[in-house]
Design a protein around this motif. Sequence first.
Motif, PDB file in Angstrom:
ATOM      1  N   ARG A 105       1.145  -1.307   0.013  1.00  0.00           N
ATOM      2  CA  ARG A 105      -0.089  -0.084  -0.195  1.00  0.00           C
ATOM      3  C   ARG A 105       0.803   1.304  -0.080  1.00  0.00           C
ATOM      4  O   ARG A 105       0.565   2.226  -0.594  1.00  0.00           O
ATOM      5  N   ASN A 151       0.925   2.077  14.647  1.00  0.00           N
ATOM      6  CA  ASN A 151       0.234   0.848  14.465  1.00  0.00           C
ATOM      7  C   ASN A 151       0.390   0.669  12.795  1.00  0.00           C
ATOM      8  O   ASN A 151      -0.064  -0.509  12.253  1.00  0.00           O
ATOM      9  N   CYS A 283      -7.194   2.732  14.171  1.00  0.00           N
ATOM     10  CA  CYS A 283      -8.101   3.518  14.473  1.00  0.00           C
ATOM     11  C   CYS A 283      -9.560   3.469  14.096  1.00  0.00           C
ATOM     12  O   CYS A 283     -10.650   3.841  14.357  1.00  0.00           O
ATOM     13  N   THR A 284      -9.597   2.371  12.823  1.00  0.00           N
ATOM     14  CA  THR A 284     -10.533   2.170  12.351  1.00  0.00           C
ATOM     15  C   THR A 284     -11.241   0.902  12.698  1.00  0.00           C
ATOM     16  O   THR A 284     -12.256   0.361  12.229  1.00  0.00           O
ATOM     17  N   GLY A 444      -9.735  -0.455   6.796  1.00  0.00           N
ATOM     18  CA  GLY A 444      -9.509  -0.731   5.519  1.00  0.00           C
ATOM     19  C   GLY A 444      -9.882   0.425   4.843  1.00  0.00           C
ATOM     20  O   GLY A 444     -11.157   0.705   4.502  1.00  0.00           O
TER      21      GLY A 444
END
Length: 483
Positions: A105, A151, A283-284, A444
């Motif tokens: 990514r 993270n 955090c998601t 994501g």
Amino acid sequence: MVVFQNYINGEWLSSKSGELIDSISPANRFEVVGQIQASTIDEVEIAVQAATEAKKAWRKLGQYQRGQYLYRVAEILEENLQDIAETLTREMGKTLPEAIGETSRGIAILRYYAAEGMRKDGDVIPSSEKDALMFTKRTPLGVVGIITPWNFPVAIPIWKIAPALVYGNAVVFKPASESAVTAAKIVECFNRAGLPKGVLNFITGKGSTVGDALINNKHLNGITFTGSEQTGKLVAEAASRNNVKYQLEMGGKNPVIVLNDADIESAVAGVLSGAFKSTGQKCTASSRVILEAGIYDKFKEHLLSESAKITIDNGLETTTWMGPCASESQLNTVLEYIEIGKQEGASLIFGGNRLEQGELANGFYVEPTIFEDVAPSMRIAREEIFGPVIALIKVDSLEEAISVANDSDYGLSASLYTTNIGAALEFIDDVEAGLVRVNAESAGVELQAPFGGMKSSSTGTREQGEAAKEFYTAVKTVFIKSK
Ligand SMILES: NC(=O)C1=CN([C@@H]2O[C@H](COP(=O)(O)OP(=O)(O)OC[C@H]3O[C@@H](n4cnc5c(N)ncnc54)[C@H](OP(=O)(O)O)[C@@H]3O)[C@@H](O)[C@H]2O)C=CC1
Ligand SMILES: O=C(O)CCC(=O)C(=O)O
């Protein structure tokens, strides 16, 4: 022992403090992944000065040429993908497939912003005067301070550094100490791409000293931060005092609503992945699972049987689904919240224990944990745990579900599982979250889309995609007449 230096004004340098910080593996506290510099406050000033001196030439180089550098960084990162992903797993604990995915990514983000080099940097606006030309032109802020968490040790630094650079800013980057070795390896890719000296500066050390000196430096023109709400508030205070543009991405307490008509298989898969991948340290991450009464028992049964299949071990093992917490303090936070949940009267129906069999005793492992009988007022339903812990909450309708979902200080991501388009539209309209997901897990994000939240989750303009331009540039409105 490999020692990683600061990167200031194009040179790798040891700190004058002479002190080093061990970065240890959360899978085995006795394994030191590398040592980083415990830098001094003076060195922060030197790094900011180097960026200040480099910023004009970098701006003058032009957006296209700056983008070409990012293509080269992407190539070098790709050549080093395996090593960097393994370092990430060893240093932070997430599984190797997740680390490879994150590094890939990072490469894609670099290429996305490299291509920005060829996209427009302004608009022509009709003037009320017929002989005049009026247009906007984006201009860089100048020097941007970047502070990142542990993270996403590859993706978050890159999704801040790449747009900062392509839009013409010079950077001072301070990574989280727990993932600074991975960060140093990323910076080395920029170095090998031949970036002009001073354009990217990298300085390690404690947040309370080095981070504090950076956010309070009066020569910064922008600060972008991802991390805790507590530190985010300090960044906001310092930036406001110095009149510096800032952007904060902080916590989440992300709800997943599952309605009676949802596809159970897909909802359970989404909750498992959203809540427990990366050991819940996103955090998601999904942390509140709000279930309509008619699907509650079936969903719970399936969730429990799938959770029992989760394999927990060192993230480098190919059979591991979930690695350790990233640090001892993170493990302790998770264990404390599990105790809080029990004391608050929630029912612990899965997990809840530290894992200490054999080799696991040397690491920071905890079981995926599920509570039910959770009232929306309980701390485990309100505060960010940042670990593999979820709260099941039963509701009677979509309206009640959305009201529970919105009853939070946070508003980062929210998911709904349903086959009813009307319910989906109502949810999209009413839920208070920056990322709204239907039949998809809460975690994501796609690199080409804006990322950020509402309420206490974020402050300032969105990150990623084209939206990043709003933060890293200022707009000049230009008006020209021929005479
Ligand atoms: N939104 C998100 O993605 C994240 C949220 N969190 C939340 O934060 C909690 C605590 O994690 P933690 O690592 O302590 O988060 P912090 O906010 O302390 O750390 C984030 C970054 O800020 C730096 N920092 C720390 N103190 C200061 C300061 N006074 N001034 C400037 N920079 C500073 C850190 O450096 P250093 O590492 O050297 O301390 C790190 O680079 C987690 O449990 C989680 O709830 C954490 C990480 C990411
Ligand atoms: O969900 C993601 O992929 C990104 C999450 C994130 O940015 C974070 O946890 O800080």
